[in-house]
Design a protein around this motif. Structure first.
Motif, PDB file in Angstrom:
ATOM      1  N   ASN A 167      10.257  -7.423   9.316  1.00 63.26           N
ATOM      2  CA  ASN A 167       9.127  -6.610   8.844  1.00 63.26           C
ATOM      3  C   ASN A 167       7.986  -6.641   9.865  1.00 63.26           C
ATOM      4  O   ASN A 167       6.958  -7.294   9.690  1.00 63.26           O
ATOM      5  N   VAL A 182       0.874  -1.182   0.000  1.00 67.85           N
ATOM      6  CA  VAL A 182       0.000   0.000   0.000  1.00 67.85           C
ATOM      7  C   VAL A 182       0.907   1.227   0.000  1.00 67.85           C
ATOM      8  O   VAL A 182       1.961   1.231   0.660  1.00 67.85           O
ATOM      9  N   GLY A 188      -4.955  -2.460   2.922  1.00 70.94           N
ATOM     10  CA  GLY A 188      -4.301  -3.774   2.933  1.00 70.94           C
ATOM     11  C   GLY A 188      -5.292  -4.863   3.323  1.00 70.94           C
ATOM     12  O   GLY A 188      -5.356  -5.928   2.702  1.00 70.94           O
ATOM     13  N   ARG A 189      -6.072  -4.584   4.334  1.00 69.06           N
ATOM     14  CA  ARG A 189      -7.074  -5.558   4.788  1.00 69.06           C
ATOM     15  C   ARG A 189      -8.103  -5.831   3.677  1.00 69.06           C
ATOM     16  O   ARG A 189      -8.474  -6.986   3.429  1.00 69.06           O
TER      17      ARG A 189
HETATM   18  C1  LIG Z   1       1.617  -4.363   5.383  1.00 75.89           C
HETATM   19  C2  LIG Z   1       0.769  -3.325   4.609  1.00 75.89           C
HETATM   20  C3  LIG Z   1       0.371  -3.920   3.266  1.00 75.89           C
HETATM   21  C4  LIG Z   1      -0.508  -3.049   5.454  1.00 75.89           C
HETATM   22  O1  LIG Z   1      -1.379  -2.205   4.683  1.00 75.89           O
HETATM   23  P1  LIG Z   1      -2.377  -1.156   5.366  1.00 75.89           P
HETATM   24  O2  LIG Z   1      -3.347  -0.716   4.334  1.00 75.89           O
HETATM   25  O3  LIG Z   1      -1.622  -0.092   6.083  1.00 75.89           O
HETATM   26  O4  LIG Z   1      -3.099  -2.084   6.459  1.00 75.89           O
HETATM   27  P2  LIG Z   1      -4.558  -1.874   7.111  1.00 75.89           P
HETATM   28  O5  LIG Z   1      -4.836  -0.420   7.281  1.00 75.89           O
HETATM   29  O6  LIG Z   1      -5.546  -2.680   6.342  1.00 75.89           O
HETATM   30  O7  LIG Z   1      -4.302  -2.533   8.549  1.00 75.89           O
HETATM   31  C5  LIG Z   1      -5.075  -3.604   9.073  1.00 75.89           C
HETATM   32  C6  LIG Z   1      -4.586  -3.883  10.491  1.00 75.89           C
HETATM   33  O8  LIG Z   1      -3.244  -4.366  10.461  1.00 75.89           O
HETATM   34  C7  LIG Z   1      -2.535  -3.854  11.618  1.00 75.89           C
HETATM   35  N1  LIG Z   1      -1.465  -2.952  11.186  1.00 75.89           N
HETATM   36  C8  LIG Z   1      -1.260  -2.444   9.941  1.00 75.89           C
HETATM   37  N2  LIG Z   1      -0.184  -1.630   9.946  1.00 75.89           N
HETATM   38  C9  LIG Z   1       0.279  -1.606  11.217  1.00 75.89           C
HETATM   39  C10 LIG Z   1       1.357  -0.931  11.863  1.00 75.89           C
HETATM   40  N3  LIG Z   1       2.178  -0.098  11.180  1.00 75.89           N
HETATM   41  N4  LIG Z   1       1.556  -1.140  13.191  1.00 75.89           N
HETATM   42  C11 LIG Z   1       0.734  -1.951  13.895  1.00 75.89           C
HETATM   43  N5  LIG Z   1      -0.308  -2.622  13.340  1.00 75.89           N
HETATM   44  C12 LIG Z   1      -0.530  -2.450  12.014  1.00 75.89           C
HETATM   45  C13 LIG Z   1      -3.550  -3.073  12.444  1.00 75.89           C
HETATM   46  O9  LIG Z   1      -4.127  -3.957  13.364  1.00 75.89           O
HETATM   47  C14 LIG Z   1      -4.540  -2.652  11.378  1.00 75.89           C
HETATM   48  O10 LIG Z   1      -5.839  -2.376  11.877  1.00 75.89           O
HETATM   49  P3  LIG Z   1      -6.134  -0.943  12.591  1.00 75.89           P
HETATM   50  O11 LIG Z   1      -5.545   0.122  11.716  1.00 75.89           O
HETATM   51  O12 LIG Z   1      -7.623  -0.913  12.662  1.00 75.89           O
HETATM   52  O13 LIG Z   1      -5.451  -0.999  13.928  1.00 75.89           O
HETATM   53  C15 LIG Z   1       1.531  -1.987   4.444  1.00 75.89           C
HETATM   54  O14 LIG Z   1       2.073  -1.582   5.693  1.00 75.89           O
HETATM   55  C16 LIG Z   1       2.665  -2.026   3.423  1.00 75.89           C
HETATM   56  O15 LIG Z   1       2.471  -1.806   2.230  1.00 75.89           O
HETATM   57  N6  LIG Z   1       3.900  -2.325   3.905  1.00 75.89           N
HETATM   58  C17 LIG Z   1       5.073  -2.361   2.995  1.00 75.89           C
HETATM   59  C18 LIG Z   1       5.030  -3.566   2.086  1.00 75.89           C
HETATM   60  C19 LIG Z   1       5.038  -4.869   2.888  1.00 75.89           C
HETATM   61  O16 LIG Z   1       5.749  -5.014   3.867  1.00 75.89           O
HETATM   62  N7  LIG Z   1       4.233  -5.839   2.420  1.00 75.89           N
HETATM   63  C20 LIG Z   1       4.136  -7.145   3.018  1.00 75.89           C
HETATM   64  C21 LIG Z   1       5.304  -7.957   2.578  1.00 75.89           C
HETATM   65  S1  LIG Z   1       5.248  -9.605   3.254  1.00 75.89           S
END
Ligand SMILES: CC(C)(COP(=O)(O)OP(=O)(O)OC[C@H]1O[C@@H](n2cnc3c(N)ncnc32)[C@H](O)[C@@H]1OP(=O)(O)O)[C@@H](O)C(=O)NCCC(=O)NCCS
Length: 138
Positions: free
Chosen positions: A106, A73, A83-84
């Motif tokens: 990560n 994202v 992401g969810r």
């Molecule tokens: C991992 C990733 C895809 C999550 O996407 P996102 O859209 O921010 O996630 P969401 O908003 O749907 O989060 C869902 C839940 O996950 C958890 N979460 C997400 N990011 C978090 C953070 N930085 N710290 C703690 N919990 C987290 C929370 O419980 C969150 O729910 P909440 O916001 O209601 O508390 C995003 O951080 C990303 O792109 N990271 C870099 C790429 C990566 O690492 N991809 C995975 C490789 S294996």
């Protein structure tokens, strides 16, 4: 913000590359890799589009069995449920099953997967060359 999830289209590539370089600065997939997946897994390469800005803000690529190839994202759009929403599309198609490999450093992704009901299964030493992978599934 109004978003929708749809299949990848070729015109999304610039937005995807921007997300990719920010999400995985050390090991971004190339344009070629994304085009390969668009060809190989056309039904399983989904994007989340911000409908007002007409920009792609996230993507997910997965196999039919729920193995997630990659998910990311845009940093400015994180913690908004994108992401969810992308992962839920996968889970809808696989009957709730999915498996991911994630760098052990990560922490954000690990928290994200745990929140979505994934649990730790095993570790693959040196999977990334410089780091172990954790395999998580649900
Ligand atoms: C991992 C990733 C895809 C999550 O996407 P996102 O859209 O921010 O996630 P969401 O908003 O749907 O989060 C869902 C839940 O996950 C958890 N979460 C997400 N990011 C978090 C953070 N930085 N710290 C703690 N919990 C987290 C929370 O419980 C969150 O729910 P909440 O916001 O209601 O508390 C995003 O951080 C990303 O792109 N990271 C870099 C790429 C990566 O690492 N991809 C995975 C490789 S294996």
């Amino acid at each position: 913000m109004r978003v929708r999830i749809r299949r990848f289209e070729r015109r999304d590539l610039d937005d995807i590359m921007e997300i990719e370089k920010k999400a995985f600065p050390k090991t971004p997939y190339s344009r070629f890799t994304f085009m390969f997946y668009a060809f190989a897994l056309p039904r399983n390469f989904l994007v989340c589009e911000d409908e007002e800005r007409r920009r792609v803000v996230g993507y997910i690529i997965f196999h039919d069995d729920g193995h997630v190839v990659s998910v990311a994202v845009h940093p400015s759009m994180r913690r908004k449920g994108i992401g969810r929403a992308l992962m839920n599309e996968v889970l809808k198609r696989t009957g709730g099953k999915a498996v991911v490999e994630v760098r052990e450093s990560n922490e954000t992704a690990i928290k994200f997967y745990k929140k979505l009901g994934f649990t730790f299964k095993t570790r693959i030493p040196n999977y990334y060359g410089d780091e172990d992978a954790l395999i998580m599934s649900r």
